[in-house]
Design an enzyme around this catalytic site. Sequence first.
Site, PDB file in Angstrom:
ATOM      1  N   GLU A 154       0.878  -1.180   0.000  1.00 56.02           N
ATOM      2  CA  GLU A 154       0.000   0.000   0.000  1.00 56.02           C
ATOM      3  C   GLU A 154       0.904   1.215   0.000  1.00 56.02           C
ATOM      4  O   GLU A 154       1.728   1.369   0.904  1.00 56.02           O
ATOM      5  CB  GLU A 154      -0.904   0.009   1.243  1.00 56.02           C
ATOM      6  CG  GLU A 154      -1.982  -1.049   1.240  1.00 56.02           C
ATOM      7  CD  GLU A 154      -2.969  -0.921   0.088  1.00 56.02           C
ATOM      8  OE1 GLU A 154      -3.111   0.188  -0.475  1.00 56.02           O
ATOM      9  OE2 GLU A 154      -3.565  -1.941  -0.269  1.00 56.02           O
ATOM     10  N   CYS A 176      -2.343   8.974   3.432  1.00 53.24           N
ATOM     11  CA  CYS A 176      -2.299   8.471   2.054  1.00 53.24           C
ATOM     12  C   CYS A 176      -3.616   8.748   1.349  1.00 53.24           C
ATOM     13  O   CYS A 176      -3.694   8.689   0.132  1.00 53.24           O
ATOM     14  CB  CYS A 176      -1.990   6.988   2.062  1.00 53.24           C
ATOM     15  SG  CYS A 176      -3.078   6.055   3.126  1.00 53.24           S
TER      16      CYS A 176
HETATM   17  P1  NAD Z   1       8.905   4.907   3.532  1.00 52.95           P
HETATM   18  O1  NAD Z   1       8.725   4.138   2.270  1.00 52.95           O
HETATM   19  O2  NAD Z   1      10.044   5.827   3.642  1.00 52.95           O
HETATM   20  O3  NAD Z   1       9.026   3.906   4.763  1.00 52.95           O
HETATM   21  C1  NAD Z   1       8.058   2.927   5.018  1.00 52.95           C
HETATM   22  C2  NAD Z   1       8.699   1.793   5.790  1.00 52.95           C
HETATM   23  O4  NAD Z   1       9.644   1.126   4.935  1.00 52.95           O
HETATM   24  C3  NAD Z   1       9.478   2.232   7.024  1.00 52.95           C
HETATM   25  O5  NAD Z   1       9.317   1.281   8.050  1.00 52.95           O
HETATM   26  C4  NAD Z   1      10.904   2.244   6.526  1.00 52.95           C
HETATM   27  O6  NAD Z   1      11.867   2.096   7.540  1.00 52.95           O
HETATM   28  C5  NAD Z   1      10.886   1.049   5.601  1.00 52.95           C
HETATM   29  N1  NAD Z   1      11.961   1.039   4.599  1.00 52.95           N
HETATM   30  C6  NAD Z   1      12.628   2.096   4.083  1.00 52.95           C
HETATM   31  N2  NAD Z   1      13.544   1.670   3.194  1.00 52.95           N
HETATM   32  C7  NAD Z   1      13.447   0.326   3.135  1.00 52.95           C
HETATM   33  C8  NAD Z   1      14.120  -0.671   2.392  1.00 52.95           C
HETATM   34  N3  NAD Z   1      15.088  -0.387   1.532  1.00 52.95           N
HETATM   35  N4  NAD Z   1      13.759  -1.962   2.577  1.00 52.95           N
HETATM   36  C9  NAD Z   1      12.761  -2.270   3.432  1.00 52.95           C
HETATM   37  N5  NAD Z   1      12.107  -1.374   4.181  1.00 52.95           N
HETATM   38  C10 NAD Z   1      12.443  -0.080   4.031  1.00 52.95           C
HETATM   39  O7  NAD Z   1       7.515   5.659   3.787  1.00 52.95           O
HETATM   40  P2  NAD Z   1       7.179   6.679   4.971  1.00 52.95           P
HETATM   41  O8  NAD Z   1       7.817   7.978   4.633  1.00 52.95           O
HETATM   42  O9  NAD Z   1       7.438   6.050   6.287  1.00 52.95           O
HETATM   43  O10 NAD Z   1       5.586   6.803   4.838  1.00 52.95           O
HETATM   44  C11 NAD Z   1       4.953   7.696   3.999  1.00 52.95           C
HETATM   45  C12 NAD Z   1       4.389   6.957   2.797  1.00 52.95           C
HETATM   46  O11 NAD Z   1       3.496   5.932   3.208  1.00 52.95           O
HETATM   47  C13 NAD Z   1       3.557   7.864   1.909  1.00 52.95           C
HETATM   48  O12 NAD Z   1       3.884   7.641   0.569  1.00 52.95           O
HETATM   49  C14 NAD Z   1       2.128   7.418   2.186  1.00 52.95           C
HETATM   50  O13 NAD Z   1       1.225   7.673   1.151  1.00 52.95           O
HETATM   51  C15 NAD Z   1       2.304   5.975   2.427  1.00 52.95           C
HETATM   52  N6  NAD Z   1       1.160   5.416   3.133  1.00 52.95           N
HETATM   53  C16 NAD Z   1       0.269   4.634   2.442  1.00 52.95           C
HETATM   54  C17 NAD Z   1      -0.849   4.108   3.075  1.00 52.95           C
HETATM   55  C18 NAD Z   1      -1.790   3.231   2.305  1.00 52.95           C
HETATM   56  O14 NAD Z   1      -2.501   2.464   2.932  1.00 52.95           O
HETATM   57  N7  NAD Z   1      -1.820   3.300   0.982  1.00 52.95           N
HETATM   58  C19 NAD Z   1      -1.070   4.370   4.422  1.00 52.95           C
HETATM   59  C20 NAD Z   1      -0.165   5.166   5.110  1.00 52.95           C
HETATM   60  C21 NAD Z   1       0.955   5.682   4.450  1.00 52.95           C
END
Ligand code: NAD
Length: 480
Positions: free
Chosen positions: A249, A283
């Site tokens: 997501e 999101c």
């Molecule tokens: P992010 O992608 O930076 O991080 C998300 C998670 O992934 C964190 O736990 C992070 O530590 C981890 N991560 C980062 N790099 C990684 C890697 N190389 N391998 C594995 N894991 C890794 O996102 P964010 O800044 O924490 O969150 C914001 C984003 O989340 C926005 O784009 C938002 O739209 C999205 N979001 C989507 C929903 C949905 O249901 N569609 C809900 C909430 C947030």
Amino acid sequence: MTNSIYKNYIAGEWVEGTGTVENISPADSKDLIGVYAQADAAQTTAAIEAAQKGQLEWQESGLEQRYSVLMAIGNELIERSAELGKLLAREEGKTLAEGTGEVYRSGQFFHYYAAEVLRQMGETAASVRPGVSIETYREPVGVVAIITPWNFPTATGSWKIAPALAFGNAVVFKPANQVPASAWALTEIISRQNLPAGTFNLVMGPGSQVGETLIHSRNINALSFTGSLETGRKVAAATAVNLVKCQLEMGSKNALVVLDDADLDAAVECAVGGAFFSSGQKCTASSRLIVTEGIHDKFVASVIERMKKLVVGHPLKEGVHIGAVADARQMQQNLDYLEIAKKEGATLAYGGEIVAEETDGHYLQPALFVDTTNDMTINREEAFAPIACVIKVANYEEALATLNDTNYGLTGGIMTQSLKYANDFKRNAKTGCVMINLPTAGTDYHVPFGGRKESSFGPREQGTYAKEFYTVVKTAYMKA
Ligand code: NAD
């Protein structure tokens, strides 16, 4: 449990990490929430191994045990929603009311899946071969890695962990490193339940270490991720190599359409709530406001009047509608997008100022841009900011085409009194969720949630649909 360092939870034990991180409130740089352990690759691997063992035991547990565990977690989250909501508000920056509501909602996810525990049915089928009977039923998928973002620190974990446990899986949970306190508090509740050691594990740490270890592991069976599109692509690529089931997501660029015949007050409320609450860090936020010509000027003037009444300030202060931006990096990104919008010719109609509070935190007044077009960067990329852009269109047809002209597709909304347009919108908006006369943000907890295009990938989350991801189907043939 009193802890000077909040530890990881692996194989039923609280364990130190190989480092620590200070969790400081984005609302007040003097508010140290706690010091949290950081796991490395070896600890993450140990958590996966523990989960493999725990899962074998948990899948043999009776349904009554699973039901009781999920109910107890749900009860405690709901009972402690004010206390844990305050913790959440301090560490993420959203208001106390939003934080409390999120923890309460998280409890509801556990209650919902407690009920699903007792609803696990299969089917029988006649065979094409005489004397043979067939059954189809679902089994746990196995070890599930769960990676979550910072913007809904308790809810996102909960809507994944609850179905994972309900269907007999073990979990390795990696929360976003900006918000370990909410994840730790949830883990502490889970740690006191009647679960075999290793069924649930918490590994806190950066994506580059803990996350990378999880996504490349051959010993997990499924990976559920919520976060940015950029990271989502990495997750999909890594899990595909090992043929690990994956569910993503990601971001969005949601739009709210306002037609000439809309109830103006309702449209303003939906636009302001959907675009700006939680500092736009949802999101499902409506960052694009697509407005038809006849109502455009009235709508813009009314939104500005409404925005003037919004109070930005410390999340725990009474009367505050919009709390802090989640961290310095996000704040800088918001300011950058404000500049990009101005450079590309958008007119700043209101807001966008840095707000000075008594506490040293990241505060931004919501911003409304007008005279924007759908091809501007601010209308293409997810800013995750309290910034909304008005796009003026001639009619419904142009509004729908504009709404669909995006790489994303999570939610889409329309404000109208016309049954004809509402119905057409339901069918033709290319989004996973459509909202008629409702904000684009705000969903129920018992029905599927997810998007299309680059917003989502893999089976849907939530509601009964979650079982598609958290189980595998078995087809059993038998000859007596
Ligand atoms: P992010 O992608 O930076 O991080 C998300 C998670 O992934 C964190 O736990 C992070 O530590 C981890 N991560 C980062 N790099 C990684 C890697 N190389 N391998 C594995 N894991 C890794 O996102 P964010 O800044 O924490 O969150 C914001 C984003 O989340 C926005 O784009 C938002 O739209 C999205 N979001 C989507 C929903 C949905 O249901 N569609 C809900 C909430 C947030």
